[in-house]
Design a protein around this motif. Structure first.
Motif, PDB file in Angstrom:
ATOM      1  N   LYS A  94      37.979  35.252  44.107  1.00  0.00           N
ATOM      2  CA  LYS A  94      37.656  36.346  44.922  1.00  0.00           C
ATOM      3  C   LYS A  94      37.577  37.722  44.248  1.00  0.00           C
ATOM      4  O   LYS A  94      38.249  38.916  44.648  1.00  0.00           O
ATOM      5  CB  LYS A  94      38.605  36.419  45.984  1.00  0.00           C
ATOM      6  CG  LYS A  94      38.371  35.574  47.160  1.00  0.00           C
ATOM      7  CD  LYS A  94      39.588  35.733  48.241  1.00  0.00           C
ATOM      8  CE  LYS A  94      39.477  34.610  49.327  1.00  0.00           C
ATOM      9  NZ  LYS A  94      40.394  34.718  50.369  1.00  0.00           N
ATOM     10  N   GLU A  97      36.070  40.574  46.150  1.00  0.00           N
ATOM     11  CA  GLU A  97      36.911  41.332  47.111  1.00  0.00           C
ATOM     12  C   GLU A  97      37.822  42.458  46.535  1.00  0.00           C
ATOM     13  O   GLU A  97      37.978  43.384  46.989  1.00  0.00           O
ATOM     14  CB  GLU A  97      37.532  40.293  48.000  1.00  0.00           C
ATOM     15  CG  GLU A  97      36.566  39.518  48.767  1.00  0.00           C
ATOM     16  CD  GLU A  97      36.016  38.320  48.330  1.00  0.00           C
ATOM     17  OE1 GLU A  97      35.855  38.099  46.968  1.00  0.00           O
ATOM     18  OE2 GLU A  97      35.671  37.348  48.847  1.00  0.00           O
ATOM     19  N   SER A 142      29.700  34.229  45.994  1.00  0.00           N
ATOM     20  CA  SER A 142      30.001  35.626  46.636  1.00  0.00           C
ATOM     21  C   SER A 142      29.045  36.504  46.460  1.00  0.00           C
ATOM     22  O   SER A 142      28.815  37.399  47.383  1.00  0.00           O
ATOM     23  CB  SER A 142      31.344  35.920  46.248  1.00  0.00           C
ATOM     24  OG  SER A 142      31.214  36.730  44.849  1.00  0.00           O
TER      25      SER A 142
END
Length: 707
Positions: A94, A97, A142
């Motif tokens: 991630k 993020e 992502s």
């Protein structure tokens, strides 16, 4: 005109040589960005976090524990400075993020009086230049969207076209594009790959943001960076190091643009592919015609530019001794480190270095008498087995390691610590030179052991709920009883037995009520009441507030004498004995926080008799509140509001939601109506008092978590 262009190009090329040699930086200084500009100021609290490596969830949890984020990921750290020392990319899933969060926090913190300083690590630079060895599949995914498959197909066609063009130029046969070759290429370029490369390319969203981040920041007397500063670079100032890092990244972008213009690479090529293309071009020594501003009049210039690019491994951004890669702070032997660090800190006018990069699975490490703090503790525990999330808090010269389950003071400038007796009230730690708590920040403490009641032999009793314990107190047979021999009212210690279960309890039977009462110290009290029944009221109120440090208590008669029976805390000592034996609490943070809970509760019930004999300390150093017979006065004002400076989060929520009707119903058998009225008025005063503290210091500066 051609000669003029060539002259300009040569000047530019010689500038690149200066970059390689780490000499005078080319061109004007780029904007260093808000994170760096903010780093020049002062902050009463700095929280530094090392390598995150895509572990967004642990990062957020850690920042919440440190009192920087709320549950909605908004800044609540007030004027705290958050420093992230790089390597938030790669390995973990991630990373995007994390970048989005950091970018948002930079703005949010600035609006709320704080600041965020994000530093470049080696992995951020690796992504900027296309070194993708550690990018996981989830990171590419992502960036994928509905058009990713088309983009990937277009990229593959462009790749084939480029390879065929190069083969034709070099008079070599074109490769045979078999399905297996296409499949292999697709596997190496998963969905989202093209978008990922664009996002980190010269003009990409994340690249533009990263290129404004510094590599080194100095805040007060502490220097933060990812790797370390090699002694040979000590002649460079912090500002000069940052300028050179930025200029080298800018130069890499220019080299890449040149390779694309020369039709040697495509924009999404990795570093390995770029190096292979440049090396192949140098070997054949047949430079292609160069378009402006890369003039072709000088045949050797093309080859020289390629060789300069191929030397990228020796640039400051990639060199093992560069500030993003150097590991000496973690690996130097003691004597060598002391010598080098003394000179380095003197050169920079600093006292401490805080770095990440080299993983410390045992937690944040302090080296060389506090000159260096190593804060990479392997947050991404799925990759670093045994790793954990951590942060380093710097406040008033004190360095504290923050973990999700505890805090540990690593360096404290105070020459001595208060003895246990001073710690007992918690007040000495909140003033003077013994300031263990500060006005800002959030405090988390280690989780306590699950509540276990013990029998007289120290073995665990089967009670796991309040109801089970109180039922035993009401119905068990009294086996024996004796006077404790302590306290004004000298209660009984009673041994109870039922169904082969034995437990000690304390029986109090005091019942005194006077309109005017002169106490033994000569003081006069109006509307005085000293009553054992208040023990039941304190226990029931504690349950309403979610407290578990008031022992279970019931109303009961023993030998026809009406009183209260309370669970005895085995293997415990009074605060008086704790002080007498000069025992130091092993976890001072937890000790202080427990006292803050006690101060709030005593203000709420107007406890006039919180002495050293009615605080018990068990084998887990948990503080128990007993003997509340002189509490629950009718007065509406708080007894000692100045002692309540912090509030446990769950207790704060319970206090706010306390329902008046429920309070009256639960306490009606133990308190007079006017005593309940006084309690409810004091609750309002406490709410106002704590809310005022939060208004001044923020939630992170007042509320803490005590598990």
């Amino acid at each position: 005109e051609g000669a003029s262009v060539l002259k300009m190009s040569k000047r530019w090329f010689h500038g690149l040589r200066h970059i390689k040699a780490f000499a005078v930086v080319l061109g004007a200084l780029l904007v260093l960005g808000p994170g760096w500009l903010n780093a020049q100021g002062k902050s009463s609290r700095v929280v530094a976090v090392g390598d995150v490596h895509g572990d967004f969830d642990s990062f957020v949890t850690l920042l919440q524990e440190a009192g920087i984020l709320d549950s909605r990921h908004r800044w609540v750290g007030r004027n705290t400075t958050l420093v992230q020392t790089g390597d938030f990319l790669d390995r973990g899933p991630k990373a995007r993020e994390i970048m989005d969060l950091l970018m948002a926090l930079e703005k949010d913190a600035r609006k709320r009086g704080g600041r965020v300083v994000v530093l470049l690590g080696n992995h951020e630079v690796m992504n900027l230049i296309g070194d993708l060895r550690y990018v996981p599949a989830e990171a590419y995914a992502s960036f994928a969207d509905q058009k990713s498959e088309k983009r990937r197909r277009d990229a593959y066609r462009a790749y084939r076209k480029l390879i065929e063009l190069r083969a034709k130029t070099l008079h070599q046969p074109s490769p045979v594009w078999t399905p297996d070759l296409e499949k292999e290429w697709m596997e190496k370029h998963p969905l989202g790959f093209v978008e990922y490369r664009k996002a980190f390319g010269p003009t990409g969203k994340y690249a533009r943001w990263l290129k404004k981040r510094p590599a080194v920041a100095q805040i007060g007397d502490t220097i933060f960076l990812h790797g370390g500063i090699h002694p040979t670079l000590a002649s460079l100032t912090v500002k000069e190091i940052n300028k050179r890092i930025k200029k080298e990244i800018q130069a890499f972008d220019e080299y890449k643009r040149y390779l694309v213009q020369q039709r040697l690479i495509l924009p999404f090529f990795t570093l390995n592919e770029m190096v292979a293309a440049a090396r192949g071009e140098v070997e054949i020594q047949k430079p292609e015609p160069v378009e402006e501003p890369w003039p072709a009049q000088d045949p050797s210039l093309h080859t020289q530019i390629l060789n300069q690019f191929l030397d990228v491994g020796n640039w400051l951004i990639m060199h093992p001794d560069g500030p993003l890669w150097f590991r000496g702070f973690a690996t130097w032997p003691k004597e060598e480190g002391e010598q080098h660090l003394g000179s380095l800190l003197e050169a920079y006018g600093a006292k401490h270095f805080v770095v990440g990069h080299t993983t410390q699975l045992e937690g944040i490490q302090m080296r060389f008498s506090g000159k260096v703090f190593l804060i990479d503790t392997g947050m991404l525990s799925s990759f670093y087995k045994g790793g954990q999330a951590s942060a380093l808090e710097i406040r008033n010269g004190r360095f504290t390691a923050i973990y999700t389950d505890q805090r540990k003071i690593l360096l404290d400038p105070m020459s001595s610590l208060p003895v246990a007796g001073e710690l007992g009230t918690g007040e000495e730690l909140l003033k003077g030179k013994a300031v263990y708590l500060a006005r800002e920040g959030s405090f988390a403490t280690p989780a306590t052991n699950t509540r276990v009641w013990l029998d007289p032999d120290g073995k665990s009793l089967p009670f796991r709920t309040h109801e089970q314990a109180t039922e035993f107190l009401r119905t068990a047979r009294v086996v024996s009883k004796r006077r404790v021999g302590k306290g004004i009212n000298n209660p009984l210690k009673v041994l109870l037995e039922k169904d082969a279960i034995r437990m000690h309890a304390v029986f109090r039977d005091v019942h005194v009520e006077r309109n005017v009462m002169r106490l033994g110290d000569g003081s006069i009290k109006l509307y005085f009441r000293d009553d054992a029944i208040f023990e039941c009221a304190a226990y029931e109120l504690g349950k309403l507030l979610g407290l578990d440090n008031v022992p279970p208590t019931v109303e009961r008669k023993i030998n026809k004498t009406k009183g209260t029976l309370q669970t005895w805390i085995e293997e415990a000592m009074t605060l008086k004995d704790f002080k007498k034996n000069k025992i130091q609490p092993t976890n001072k943070w937890r000790w202080i926080m427990q006292w803050q809970v006690i101060h709030l509760f005593d203000n709420l019930i107007y406890n006039e008799d919180r002495n050293q004999g009615n605080i018990l300390i068990d084998h887990n150093e948990k503080l128990w509140m007993i003997d509340h017979t002189r509490s629950f006065r009718r007065w509406k004002e708080l007894l000692h509001p100045e002692k309540t400076r912090y509030c446990e989060r769950n207790l704060w929520q319970k206090l706010k939601k306390l329902d008046e009707a429920v309070v009256r119903e639960r306490l009606k058998d133990f308190l007079h109506p006017f005593e309940i009225n006084g309690l409810l008025k004091r609750r309002e005063k406490l709410l106002e008092h704590i809310q005022n503290l939060i208004a001044v210091h923020g939630e992170g500066g007042v509320l803490f978590t005590l598990r």
